[in-house]
Write an enzyme that holds these catalytic residues in place. Structure first.
Site, PDB file in Angstrom:
ATOM      1  CE  LYS A   1      85.333  35.401  36.494  1.00 56.25           C
ATOM      2  NZ  LYS A   1      85.876  36.491  35.668  1.00 56.25           N
TER       3      LYS A   1
ATOM      4  N   GLY B   1      78.176  34.151  28.833  1.00 57.17           N
ATOM      5  CA  GLY B   1      79.487  34.144  28.195  1.00 57.17           C
ATOM      6  C   GLY B   1      79.463  33.243  26.978  1.00 57.17           C
ATOM      7  CB  SER B   2      82.189  31.814  24.975  1.00 57.62           C
ATOM      8  OG  SER B   2      82.888  31.147  25.995  1.00 57.62           O
ATOM      9  CB  THR B   3      78.617  28.284  23.026  1.00 54.67           C
ATOM     10  OG1 THR B   3      77.568  29.215  22.707  1.00 54.67           O
ATOM     11  CG2 THR B   3      78.080  26.875  22.941  1.00 54.67           C
TER      12      THR B   3
ATOM     13  N   GLY C   1      80.355  27.882  28.647  1.00 52.81           N
ATOM     14  CA  GLY C   1      79.067  27.413  29.178  1.00 52.81           C
ATOM     15  C   GLY C   1      79.010  25.895  29.224  1.00 52.81           C
TER      16      GLY C   1
ATOM     17  CD  GLU D   1      70.327  34.387  28.976  1.00 55.08           C
ATOM     18  OE1 GLU D   1      70.378  34.409  27.735  1.00 55.08           O
ATOM     19  OE2 GLU D   1      69.263  34.344  29.603  1.00 55.08           O
TER      20      GLU D   1
ATOM     21  CB  CYS E   1      75.111  37.751  23.142  1.00 59.41           C
ATOM     22  SG  CYS E   1      73.890  38.769  24.000  1.00 59.41           S
TER      23      CYS E   1
ATOM     24  CD  GLU F   1      79.309  34.838  19.826  1.00 61.89           C
ATOM     25  OE1 GLU F   1      79.967  34.067  20.548  1.00 61.89           O
ATOM     26  OE2 GLU F   1      78.343  35.505  20.245  1.00 61.89           O
TER      27      GLU F   1
END
Ligand code: NAD
Length: 489
Positions: free
Chosen positions: A194, A246-248, A251, A268, A302, A399
């Protein structure tokens, strides 16, 4: 001027380049379905959403929103292709398909670059020179490994995992798809991927390319949608491995959703990379590297070098040179070949960056921006420095994912390392010095997955990439990336 005066750069603000738009014609359909089992199909509940050009807010296409039932269909197609075709195919033939994808991508590189810039906002120079060539290079690289897995893992018997669910972000749409699909396929797995909801078009063009390359139906399935679609893929019971970029925050939510299952995973996630400039560094080279490290791709990277630590004795000269160079950057039309900084990917992302610009000033850091003009047609942001930032500032800790650089100073090597490591993230970093011994000392003490020395943001399919701490687990790229898609017996 006396002989002792240093010449000062003078900028004529009226001076500008003539427009140089990229003119390669591209074909974007009005509407895209879901790519399942080798063909484009309508979503089960008939829902579609718009994808727009962030440089002018105009609608580019309507894209299907996959519901749970559509995801289930895609996983079933991937399972069937895995059981009946892909896992049984001689490895050499899998390699041939990957080479074919790589070659077609190379042939159609300009078209993909233009669509990437239209859908995502990134400057054409980047999509043309970085994103698309690197995406093709990943397919070439992993094509080469397909029939050599026994040599990749000597003494072990590598086995494919099955169906892999993959979810990617909007900052390097096609490149992230290549990072995910190429190693998975090389190892004999099949895929449901996706793309991000704001940048689905190059993944859908890749689906067309994969169909044209006559890959067996169901080996690669590409479904579009937002977070709920991603969650349905990640938590699907018949997915053997999930790979997320994607974002933490997301995740962590995915890890919770798969806890207690036998799914393998790679994550990641976010970053807040530090660049350290020592007093013995080649200053002009370092300044160019810092500019590339944070303003490249509007800071939507990132591994962006969003924190800068400069040794105190050279701080004034580094900051002045940075400001001089930033004054020459062109913020504008992503399709113009002279543009350095394109459009911010979406309205919410621009709002997030603007929020942090306010926060940084309220916290007491000094904000500096060049005098350049910014188009008012879409979502744009000037490159920004925060001077006199401190470790506790949110613009230093969090971030931002935009063209915003927070600058601090340090006196000793130990202080520089300690400040660089004072972050929950650990994805990347950079060190600028003339001394090889200092490079070894600093790079071995900074807790980050990738550290560049006297350069920044350099990628190669043969090099592993990934994070420590809250920046993720697992590696992509190189042999390490291959290992994530096999079980070794
Ligand atoms: P995001 O986490 O909001 O979204 C990423 C993807 O996840 C999108 O496709 C989105 O639709 C999907 N998603 C959202 N919620 C989900 C859920 N609950 N379950 C499953 N999928 C879900 O991130 P973003 O804003 O698109 O991307 C920016 C982030 O990605 C930054 O934090 C950046 O550092 C990170 N990133 C990391 C790397 C890396 O290699 N470490 C590379 C690129 C981007």
């Amino acid at each position: 001027m006396t002989q002792t005066d240093t010449p000062k750069l003078v900028f004529d603000t009226d001076w500008s380049y003539a427009p140089a738009p990229e003119t390669v014609p591209v074909q974007i359909d009005d509407r895209y379905g879901l790519f399942i089992d080798g063909q484009f199909v309508e979503p089960g509940d008939g829902k579609y959403f718009d994808t727009i050009n962030p440089a002018n807010r105009q609608r580019l296409a309507e894209v299907a929103e996959a519901g749970k039932a559509d995801v289930d269909k895609a996983v079933k197609a991937a399972r069937k292709a895995y059981d009946n075709v892909w896992s049984k195919m001689p490895a050499r033939d899998r390699g041939k398909y990957l080479y074919r994808i790589a070659r077609i991508l190379q042939e159609r590189a300009r078209e993909f670059a233009v669509i990437e810039s239209m859908d995502g906002g990134k400057a054409i120079r980047e999509s043309r020179d970085v994103d698309i060539p690197l995406a093709a290079a990943h397919f070439f690289y992993y094509a080469g490994w397909a029939d050599k897995l026994d040599y990749a893992f000597p003494g072990k018997v590598p086995d494919s995992l099955g169906v892999v669910g993959q979810v990617i972000p909007w900052n390097f749409p096609l490149l992230m798809a290549a990072w995910k699909i190429a190693p998975a396929l090389a190892c004999g797995n099949t895929v449901v991927l996706k793309p991000a909801e704001t940048t689905p078009l190059t993944a859908l063009k890749l689906a067309e390319l994969i169909r044209d390359a006559e890959l067996p139906p169901g080996v690669v399935n590409i479904v579009t949608g937002a977070g709920a679609t991603g969650a349905a893929i990640m938590s699907h019971p018949d997915v053997d491995k999930v790979a997320f970029t994607g974002s933490t925050e997301v995740g962590k939510a995915i890890l919770k959703s798969i806890a207690g299952t036998s799914k393998k995973y790679t994550m990641e996630l976010g970053g807040k990379a530090a660049n350290l400039i020592f007093e013995d560094a080649p200053i002009d080279q370092a300044v160019e590297g810092i500019i590339n490290g944070i303003f490249f791709n509007q800071g939507h990277v990132c591994c962006a070098g969003s924190r800068l630590f400069v040794q105190e004795s050279v701080a004034d000269i580094v900051i002045r040179k940075l400001q001089d160079r930033m004054q020459t950057l062109i913020v504008g039309d992503p399709l113009d070949k002279n543009t350095d900084i394109g459009a911010i990917n979406s309205k919410p992302q621009l709002e997030k960056i603007e929020y942090y610009l306010k926060v940084g000033q309220e916290e007491g850091a000094k904000m500096w921006q060049p005098t350049c003009s910014v188009p008012d047609s879409g979502f744009f942001c000037k490159p920004t420095l925060f001077l006199d930032a401190s470790q506790s500032h949110r613009v230093v800790q969090e971030e931002i994912f935009g063209p915003v650089l927070a600058i601090q100073t340090f006196r000793t090597v130990e202080e520089g390392i300690a400040k660089a490591n004072n972050t929950p993230y650990g994805l990347s970093g950079g060190v600028w010095t003339d001394k090889g011994s200092k490079i070894f000392k600093v790079t071995s003490k900074i807790r980050a997955g990738v550290i560049w020395a006297n350069t920044y943001n350099k990628f190669d399919p043969g090099s592993p990439f990934g994070g420590y701490k809250e920046s993720g687990m697992g590696r992509e790229g190189g042999l390490h990336g291959l290992k994530e898609y096999v079980s070794l017996n």
